[in-house]
Design an enzyme around this catalytic site. Sequence first.
Site, PDB file in Angstrom:
ATOM      1  N   LYS A 130      28.959  37.460  27.488  1.00  9.01           N
ATOM      2  CA  LYS A 130      27.875  36.617  28.004  1.00  9.01           C
ATOM      3  C   LYS A 130      26.670  36.778  27.097  1.00  9.01           C
ATOM      4  O   LYS A 130      26.485  37.842  26.491  1.00  9.01           O
ATOM      5  CB  LYS A 130      27.482  37.053  29.416  1.00  9.01           C
ATOM      6  N   ASP A 170      25.579  27.844  30.449  1.00  7.14           N
ATOM      7  CA  ASP A 170      25.340  28.493  31.739  1.00  7.14           C
ATOM      8  C   ASP A 170      23.972  27.949  32.197  1.00  7.14           C
ATOM      9  O   ASP A 170      23.566  26.871  31.740  1.00  7.14           O
ATOM     10  CB  ASP A 170      25.349  30.027  31.594  1.00  7.14           C
TER      11      ASP A 170
HETATM   12  P1  NDP Z   1      21.965  24.713  35.634  1.00  5.14           P
HETATM   13  O1  NDP Z   1      20.921  25.235  34.745  1.00  5.14           O
HETATM   14  O2  NDP Z   1      22.613  23.419  35.338  1.00  5.14           O
HETATM   15  O3  NDP Z   1      21.430  24.643  37.126  1.00  5.14           O
HETATM   16  C1  NDP Z   1      20.936  25.773  37.748  1.00  5.14           C
HETATM   17  C2  NDP Z   1      20.430  25.393  39.124  1.00  5.14           C
HETATM   18  O4  NDP Z   1      20.143  26.578  39.839  1.00  5.14           O
HETATM   19  C3  NDP Z   1      19.136  24.603  39.068  1.00  5.14           C
HETATM   20  O5  NDP Z   1      19.062  23.749  40.170  1.00  5.14           O
HETATM   21  C4  NDP Z   1      18.100  25.711  39.129  1.00  5.14           C
HETATM   22  O6  NDP Z   1      16.834  25.320  39.633  1.00  5.14           O
HETATM   23  C5  NDP Z   1      18.747  26.679  40.088  1.00  5.14           C
HETATM   24  N1  NDP Z   1      18.271  28.034  39.797  1.00  5.14           N
HETATM   25  C6  NDP Z   1      18.379  28.701  38.622  1.00  5.14           C
HETATM   26  N2  NDP Z   1      17.783  29.895  38.703  1.00  5.14           N
HETATM   27  C7  NDP Z   1      17.292  29.968  39.943  1.00  5.14           C
HETATM   28  C8  NDP Z   1      16.580  30.968  40.621  1.00  5.14           C
HETATM   29  N3  NDP Z   1      16.244  32.124  40.041  1.00  5.14           N
HETATM   30  N4  NDP Z   1      16.248  30.736  41.923  1.00  5.14           N
HETATM   31  C9  NDP Z   1      16.584  29.554  42.524  1.00  5.14           C
HETATM   32  N5  NDP Z   1      17.250  28.565  41.909  1.00  5.14           N
HETATM   33  C10 NDP Z   1      17.607  28.775  40.641  1.00  5.14           C
HETATM   34  O7  NDP Z   1      23.062  25.877  35.708  1.00  5.14           O
HETATM   35  P2  NDP Z   1      24.587  25.807  36.187  1.00  5.14           P
HETATM   36  O8  NDP Z   1      24.743  24.796  37.251  1.00  5.14           O
HETATM   37  O9  NDP Z   1      25.428  25.726  34.987  1.00  5.14           O
HETATM   38  O10 NDP Z   1      24.779  27.285  36.792  1.00  5.14           O
HETATM   39  C11 NDP Z   1      24.590  27.578  38.166  1.00  5.14           C
HETATM   40  C12 NDP Z   1      25.339  28.853  38.507  1.00  5.14           C
HETATM   41  O11 NDP Z   1      26.736  28.683  38.250  1.00  5.14           O
HETATM   42  C13 NDP Z   1      24.933  30.107  37.717  1.00  5.14           C
HETATM   43  O12 NDP Z   1      25.082  31.228  38.541  1.00  5.14           O
HETATM   44  C14 NDP Z   1      25.972  30.149  36.609  1.00  5.14           C
HETATM   45  O13 NDP Z   1      26.113  31.448  36.097  1.00  5.14           O
HETATM   46  C15 NDP Z   1      27.195  29.702  37.372  1.00  5.14           C
HETATM   47  N6  NDP Z   1      28.305  29.180  36.594  1.00  5.14           N
HETATM   48  C16 NDP Z   1      28.141  28.148  35.714  1.00  5.14           C
HETATM   49  C17 NDP Z   1      29.232  27.649  35.038  1.00  5.14           C
HETATM   50  C18 NDP Z   1      29.133  26.490  34.135  1.00  5.14           C
HETATM   51  O14 NDP Z   1      30.172  26.052  33.641  1.00  5.14           O
HETATM   52  N7  NDP Z   1      27.961  25.922  33.885  1.00  5.14           N
HETATM   53  C19 NDP Z   1      30.566  28.244  35.194  1.00  5.14           C
HETATM   54  C20 NDP Z   1      30.647  29.273  36.193  1.00  5.14           C
HETATM   55  C21 NDP Z   1      29.546  29.719  36.835  1.00  5.14           C
HETATM   56  P3  NDP Z   1      15.556  25.249  38.657  1.00  5.14           P
HETATM   57  O15 NDP Z   1      15.688  23.954  37.935  1.00  5.14           O
HETATM   58  O16 NDP Z   1      14.386  25.289  39.592  1.00  5.14           O
HETATM   59  O17 NDP Z   1      15.616  26.450  37.756  1.00  5.14           O
HETATM   60  O1  2IT Z   2      29.980  31.840  34.176  1.00  5.49           O
HETATM   61  C1  2IT Z   2      30.792  31.141  33.557  1.00  5.49           C
HETATM   62  O2  2IT Z   2      32.014  31.232  33.743  1.00  5.49           O
HETATM   63  C2  2IT Z   2      30.276  30.145  32.612  1.00  5.49           C
HETATM   64  N1  2IT Z   2      29.060  29.997  32.472  1.00  5.49           N
HETATM   65  C3  2IT Z   2      31.222  29.332  31.773  1.00  5.49           C
HETATM   66  C4  2IT Z   2      31.667  30.126  30.573  1.00  5.49           C
HETATM   67  C5  2IT Z   2      32.495  29.373  29.576  1.00  5.49           C
HETATM   68  O3  2IT Z   2      32.803  30.012  28.566  1.00  5.49           O
HETATM   69  O4  2IT Z   2      32.847  28.222  29.785  1.00  5.49           O
END
Ligand code: NDP
Ligand code: 2IT
Length: 451
Positions: A130, A170
């Site tokens: 990561k 992420d």
């Molecule tokens: P994005 O940046 O697209 O969206 C994040 C969302 O979460 C936004 O709405 C953001 O709001 C909110 N958020 C972020 N930090 C905080 C915080 N500290 N408190 C409250 N709200 C918060 O990210 P993703 O959708 O990609 O990721 C969301 C989650 O999913 C994370 O935990 C990530 O690790 C996990 N994840 C992502 C994957 C991927 O493929 N993208 C795969 C697997 C897991 P704001 O705009 O206000 O910051």
């Molecule tokens: O938390 C996760 O699994 C991710 N942000 C996606 C990682 C990836 O390599 O696609």
Amino acid sequence: MEKFAQKYVESFMADLIAKNPGELEFHQAVREVLTSVAPYLQAYPHLLDNKIMERMAEPERVIIFRVPWTDDSGEVHINRGFRVQMNSAIGPYKGGIRFHPSVNLSIMKFLAFEQTFKNSLTTLPMGGGKGGSDFNPRGKSDAEVMRFCQSFMTELQKYIGADTDVPAGDIGVGGREVGFLFGQYKRLRDEFTGTLTGKGLAWGGSLLRPEATGYGACYFAQEMLATRGKSFEGATVVISGAGNVAQYAAQKALRLGAKVVTLSDSDGFVYDPDGLDEEKMAYVFHLKNVLRGRIKEYAVKYPGAQYFPGEKPWKIACDIAMPCATQNELDGDAARALVAGGCYCVTEGANMPSTPEAIEVFQRARILYSPGKASNAGGVATSGLEMSQNSIRQKWTAEEVDAQLHRIMSDIHAACLRYGTEEDGYVNYVKGANIAGFIKVANAMMDQGLV
Ligand code: NDP
Ligand code: 2IT
């Protein structure tokens, strides 16, 4: 827990905390896995003697670096960059890059640790890693984000590669950022390879990668619900977050017949009692991904919806909850409110969104609960499929990718049942995911000697 296991966990954690002081999220993630795995380890003394768990909790390598950049007015800024290369026993390091002001070493290590088990669960050959930075993309211009990404990659490129370490998106890193990162990587290394995933469709990206985490979480929830004769059809779904994962979880849930009533960001949440539909969903995609706006604007556009500033959505009564924002966003009180409101299924799209107390509440109430490392694995799994397509220089259809994603989520569910079913028939998905993810990595490490 048995006496041996309890003692093992406590003494392990005391050492880990002493060695990694203040890294609270990392401690939390390790304790959870350790608690699941300790009873299993007792039956396999060679894994104990070879200190497999101790090795897994020590990153193979951590890179911390300076990221200098200039904003549009010419002012100089310095951010901190990270890449945690946690475990390469079953494949090249693989995991996302997070840009968020909260990023620190603890958060990077917890995410890389979780990623190791998650990637093992996908059945694909990917190790755990990561990275990220405390850079805040919010309010920055495209040009500023590009300069930051170029500076970040100028250092990171020394440590990554298609067979070494393959980053992706992420929080705060989506298609735009992956584009800038990839462009700079290609320029410095003079190679067009699959070193990043989540690439644009015209330049090596996989169909369905943007959708995969949210869709995969819904496929996993479908499997869990089916064990109790239930489905998304007619269910009320509460979702947190409004980013990549939340958007596609919402889209899939509504297409499976559910009523999705909330979305959120770090400022508050919107509650739409009528539920999202395809038109409202299209608005959300435009608002978040093109305009880069805030979720409160939804309630301006759709006056039937209400905006709750500074609050989280867990007090809204629902059947299914999908936390899709960030770590520790759902605490014990929120879990009690969900259970009291009739929620019978919690599927994590985010990484570690439920606190240990919340997990205990769900499991005591015997409701369906899946940890992110199982239910959000569809994202990295599809990154694995992107790597495969890059290696063979082919492009699969959306149907082919979706079929593989379905199979992978269903295999992960089966692994959870296998290792997580308790004597009374309740499925402890935390235990199942942790043990199943652990075994493959542990055996690979044993095969490869003391490394
Ligand atoms: P994005 O940046 O697209 O969206 C994040 C969302 O979460 C936004 O709405 C953001 O709001 C909110 N958020 C972020 N930090 C905080 C915080 N500290 N408190 C409250 N709200 C918060 O990210 P993703 O959708 O990609 O990721 C969301 C989650 O999913 C994370 O935990 C990530 O690790 C996990 N994840 C992502 C994957 C991927 O493929 N993208 C795969 C697997 C897991 P704001 O705009 O206000 O910051
Ligand atoms: O938390 C996760 O699994 C991710 N942000 C996606 C990682 C990836 O390599 O696609």
